[in-house]
Design a protein around this motif. Sequence first.
Motif, PDB file in Angstrom:
ATOM      1  N   ALA A 182     142.725  73.419 -60.069  1.00  0.00           N
ATOM      2  CA  ALA A 182     141.465  72.677 -60.205  1.00  0.00           C
ATOM      3  C   ALA A 182     141.666  71.469 -61.110  1.00  0.00           C
ATOM      4  O   ALA A 182     142.594  71.456 -61.916  1.00  0.00           O
ATOM      5  CB  ALA A 182     140.392  73.594 -60.788  1.00  0.00           C
ATOM      6  N   PRO A 183     140.798  70.470 -60.980  1.00  0.00           N
ATOM      7  CA  PRO A 183     140.916  69.296 -61.856  1.00  0.00           C
ATOM      8  C   PRO A 183     140.891  69.723 -63.322  1.00  0.00           C
ATOM      9  O   PRO A 183     140.081  70.552 -63.719  1.00  0.00           O
ATOM     10  CB  PRO A 183     139.660  68.478 -61.519  1.00  0.00           C
ATOM     11  N   GLY A 184     141.808  69.177 -64.098  1.00  0.00           N
ATOM     12  CA  GLY A 184     141.859  69.508 -65.521  1.00  0.00           C
ATOM     13  C   GLY A 184     142.719  70.710 -65.851  1.00  0.00           C
ATOM     14  O   GLY A 184     143.017  70.968 -67.006  1.00  0.00           O
ATOM     15  N   LEU A 185     143.109  71.461 -64.817  1.00  0.00           N
ATOM     16  CA  LEU A 185     143.898  72.673 -65.074  1.00  0.00           C
ATOM     17  C   LEU A 185     145.381  72.288 -65.094  1.00  0.00           C
ATOM     18  O   LEU A 185     146.079  72.398 -64.093  1.00  0.00           O
ATOM     19  CB  LEU A 185     143.617  73.731 -64.009  1.00  0.00           C
ATOM     20  N   THR A 186     145.850  71.831 -66.251  1.00  0.00           N
ATOM     21  CA  THR A 186     147.255  71.444 -66.377  1.00  0.00           C
ATOM     22  C   THR A 186     148.112  72.699 -66.476  1.00  0.00           C
ATOM     23  O   THR A 186     147.593  73.805 -66.640  1.00  0.00           O
ATOM     24  CB  THR A 186     147.458  70.612 -67.641  1.00  0.00           C
ATOM     25  N   PRO A 225     135.458  74.070 -59.754  1.00  0.00           N
ATOM     26  CA  PRO A 225     135.291  74.028 -61.208  1.00  0.00           C
ATOM     27  C   PRO A 225     136.170  72.944 -61.819  1.00  0.00           C
ATOM     28  O   PRO A 225     137.198  72.575 -61.266  1.00  0.00           O
ATOM     29  CB  PRO A 225     135.745  75.403 -61.660  1.00  0.00           C
ATOM     30  N   ILE A 226     135.742  72.444 -62.953  1.00  0.00           N
ATOM     31  CA  ILE A 226     136.534  71.459 -63.691  1.00  0.00           C
ATOM     32  C   ILE A 226     136.877  72.067 -65.042  1.00  0.00           C
ATOM     33  O   ILE A 226     136.030  72.614 -65.735  1.00  0.00           O
ATOM     34  CB  ILE A 226     135.765  70.139 -63.865  1.00  0.00           C
ATOM     35  N   VAL A 227     138.160  72.035 -65.390  1.00  0.00           N
ATOM     36  CA  VAL A 227     138.614  72.705 -66.600  1.00  0.00           C
ATOM     37  C   VAL A 227     138.707  71.691 -67.729  1.00  0.00           C
ATOM     38  O   VAL A 227     139.327  70.647 -67.587  1.00  0.00           O
ATOM     39  CB  VAL A 227     139.979  73.375 -66.362  1.00  0.00           C
ATOM     40  N   THR A 228     138.100  72.027 -68.854  1.00  0.00           N
ATOM     41  CA  THR A 228     138.120  71.091 -69.984  1.00  0.00           C
ATOM     42  C   THR A 228     138.683  71.723 -71.243  1.00  0.00           C
ATOM     43  O   THR A 228     138.806  71.063 -72.265  1.00  0.00           O
ATOM     44  CB  THR A 228     136.700  70.607 -70.300  1.00  0.00           C
ATOM     45  N   GLU A 229     139.013  73.032 -71.181  1.00  0.00           N
ATOM     46  CA  GLU A 229     139.457  73.652 -72.440  1.00  0.00           C
ATOM     47  C   GLU A 229     140.779  74.382 -72.244  1.00  0.00           C
ATOM     48  O   GLU A 229     141.238  74.622 -71.128  1.00  0.00           O
ATOM     49  CB  GLU A 229     138.389  74.603 -72.970  1.00  0.00           C
TER      50      GLU A 229
END
Lengths: 553, 335, 216
Positions: free
Chosen positions: A189-193, A524-528
């Motif tokens: 997902a976007p943000g999931l590095t 979902p977008i991951v930010t943490e």
Amino acid sequence: MSVAVAKHGEVKHNYLNAGDTVLSWLLTTDHKRIAVLYLVSVTLFFAVGGLLALLIRLELLTPQGDLMTSENYNRVFTMHGVVMIFLFLIPAIPAVLGNFLVPLMVGARDLAFPRLNLASWYVYMAGGLIATWAMVNGGVDTGWTFYPPYSSSYSTSQVTLTIIGAFLIGFSSIFTGINFIVTIHKMRAPGLTWFRLPLFIWAHYATSVIIVLGTPVVAITLLLVAVERVFRLGIFDPALGGDPILFQHLFWFYSHPAVYIMILPAMGVISEVVACFSRKRVFGYHFVAFSSVAIAVIGFLVWGHHMFTTGQSVYAGMVFSLLSFLVAVPSAVKVFNWTATMYKGHIEFRAPMLYVMGFLGLFVIGGLTGLFLASLATDIHLQDTYFVVAHFHYIMVGGTIFGYLAGLHFWWPKMTGRMYPEGIAKLAALIIFAGFNLTFLPQFVLGYLGMPRRYHWYPEEWQMLHVMSSAGAALLGIGYILPVFYLLWSLRNGALAGPNPWGATGLEWKTDSPPITHNFEETPIVTEEPYAYENHHQQEEVASGTGASTAEA
Amino acid sequence: MKGVALLPDTASTFAQQVDLLFWFLTAVTVFFTLLIAGLVLYFAVRYRRGSTASRAGAKETDLRLEIGWSMIPLTVGLIVFVWAAKLYADAYGPPPDNALEIFVIGKQWMWHLQHPNGIRENNELHIPAGRPVKLTMISQDVIHSFFVPAFRIKRDVLPGRYNTVWFTPTKPGKYHLFCAEYCGTQHSRMIGWVYVMEPAEYEKWLASGGEARPGAVASGSGTMAGISTASLVQAGEQLYKQLRCNACHGATDGQRGPSHYGLFGKKVKLRDGTVVVADEAYLRESILRPLAKVVDGYEPIMPSYEGLLNEERTLQLIAYIKSLKKPVQTAEVKP
Amino acid sequence: MVQEQAQQKLSIQFEDIAQQNESYIVGMWTFLVTEIMFFGGLFATYLVYRVANQEVFWEAHRHLSIPLGFFNTCVLLTSSLTMALTVHYSQRGLRKQQLLWLLVTMALACTFLVVKGFEYHHKFVEGLIPGANFRFEPAEHMRVAQLFFSLYFAMTGLHALHVIIGVLVMTILAVLIAIKHPSVQDFIPIELTGLYWHFVDIVWIFLFPLLYLIPR
């Protein structure tokens, strides 16, 4: 199947009620439904393997070998090994929990190749049924290792059929491995590095790499044994010009890494559960993640430690021994990090956490007894004795099965929408822990005394230890049966779980339980960072009232 | 139920050395198991949810700790590795010169043992205490493994290839002999006894041609000490003549074949320029598959004896060829 | 090209076409890695025995026809080129050229199989098929020579099986392209087949010198 009911009382749409015909299950491409198909299948094969284990322990109650003939005993332990390794331990965590969770955890709607995923289950079933058919029609008596020339030229049992079964099962795990690799690489997902991925994903990534690199080699090797057997070509039989030791090299080139295929996913489960029930980020996240990769890489260079007594050169033995000590380091690093995760946590004693604590103790014993076998001189004595049997059961049962049960309980609410009954689940965990140790601790002593593996008969002075082991096996059997009943019971009667009964982090907890067909209403977008329990801690202290009450209702 | 055993007999010098390492490893295992289990339980109780213990200063990672707990297992591992490798190289390396050489043939499902003086035993091995014993082993069918727990030694017995192991028994007594590599239906009955005897008793036993077996009880596992009239070397000599090996392999290197006198242990130059040592494995290969390694200066004309010789007779031939010493003497070397 | 991609069907699990295409390509490469390991097991076995039996393997390999092997090498290399052209035209959406070069590739693949068939037949006539009827002079070397031919048939047979699978896949693609089936509107199916086909060629590039060109 149970149906989750939303607060308003209307039936909520989810993957389980998306279709209730048999065909809707057999033709599904939903990774969650395929996971359920796998769950049912591996449980059935586990029951078969478990019954065979009980037969072995029953036979070994007395030294004379008077329950069955040697022919049958040899078939029973061979089939116990084949069923447990190829049909249970290898697929258990990746194909059930991994299948269910990999897309959810990376925030994808499904695996990259859903039809390939379904094909993997069919190929697995075909392989499993062929192996079962071979079992019923004469069985196989070569040991799960299929060493030639016994397997290729001497055994009169169903070797070829069993090998075809194992070959197919190998392809089923290759399909799963390819799917995981592509999904983890391309569908996060976007943000999931990479360094925001749950350690469960790291473990499955490392596992998939081993599957992709190792399984084809054992597939071709076993195929060559079958070819030698059927066409009398001399490839491994020295009487026909071949070299039986070459088989062992090729076989263990896969089958030692296969041990890591079985244990790495369990390690992934442990990381998730220990973080959740300690309410802390996994200690040394990067080290735990890279240790999985290190195990996968070094694991390919240690196969020769299965062959210290075969007559390979002393120097080859030394290289393999040294590398085997090296591969122990990343495993030790993981154990220390998990233990450190509990330090200054907020530990909650749920059944999955009990399994994790059991895992930590048993895996340490399993790992350290591995040093006895990596060490050249002690291996001369202990190779092919019950010490080896005890060692790998500590890893495979104490490690993999404890990890599997921890994960199954932990994600059961997610998979079914219902809580399992906590009290009896804890009781089962304790029974399994006690039964397991009673079964396998005496086997270390037996091995040191010199009891060889795969012996139908044994000297009388060892009976006491065998009786203890058999008693433990009975207890272990009871422990295994309990979850079958209470988990089935919970499908109808368990308390409703809600999306996140444990207050856990991770994308899989951000969707409904059970999840909808394509997992998320929107991507979902991951930010943490992963395991950001500190951020959630304050909110949860407040919210825990609701979560806990549904769980215990 | 006949007694309860918890510790194995320790009846060889190797066993004493291995046990030291074994108990060291056991101490390491117990220490770390208690350490981890203790920490897990301590943390679980002290930091249980709702406890008042301070959580201040909890870290997410600590490089010094990571390095520390990588280095500890690595160091322990390296110590054990070196310790064990040394012992391993000894046990599987060349034996002392005074070693008693015994040939072992494994087959489904029995052990066949040959002493240098011709005494043959099935599933029983009589050896003197205090003298190194070297076993040269081969299988007639599948893979077996020669395992004597009391000596802590084990070596796979392979078809088509010699494997050796040596040990020095220290304590007279009767010890289990097992096959440790799964070999088929009667695998668990491919067992026997090793009798370690006082040197004087062993001499008596030898003199009686294996009849006098003090302390030996008929164990019912097929124990028949067969006596051959001829020693291994004598049997080999007979066979050598019978097969007319001497027609081509004379006292000196001939037209058709090189001499066997003084051959054993020497380096041999082959037609393709490589140099090999004439050990048991080389002799065996050259008898059964002569064209695999042809000596420099000779034509590949020797016929194969594969299928004509069983493992026992091959061993006799090798024993005889080993006994042929330079300078030329009258063939016979009394053991 | 842009307009070609717009026609592509997006599967539900993917976010966009680019992700879908990349996934297929990565998946194919991963599959080819398993294929390499699959052949790798055989290659390792072969090399171990060849090092151990240099002399006899050399003798046995003289029964293989270097001209036929070389011819087949050229055929496969050419087919790699025509396959590359197929992919090239498919990426540009030029249906006719794409179909033409695909058919040429198939023809070359079939040529390879026919020649291979002649070679196998020749071995059969010579009694070089491992098994009860295996004959080899000198009889001394029969056992090891049989080992060589066992490995020869195992390796070239497995390779031929891959060629046959390739031909079948290409046949299906050719039919689909001919009837303008929507599933072959974009270049991904051809691209994947191309990757597979290059892999099959590369395996042969290793097989030919290993089996046919053993130095004395």
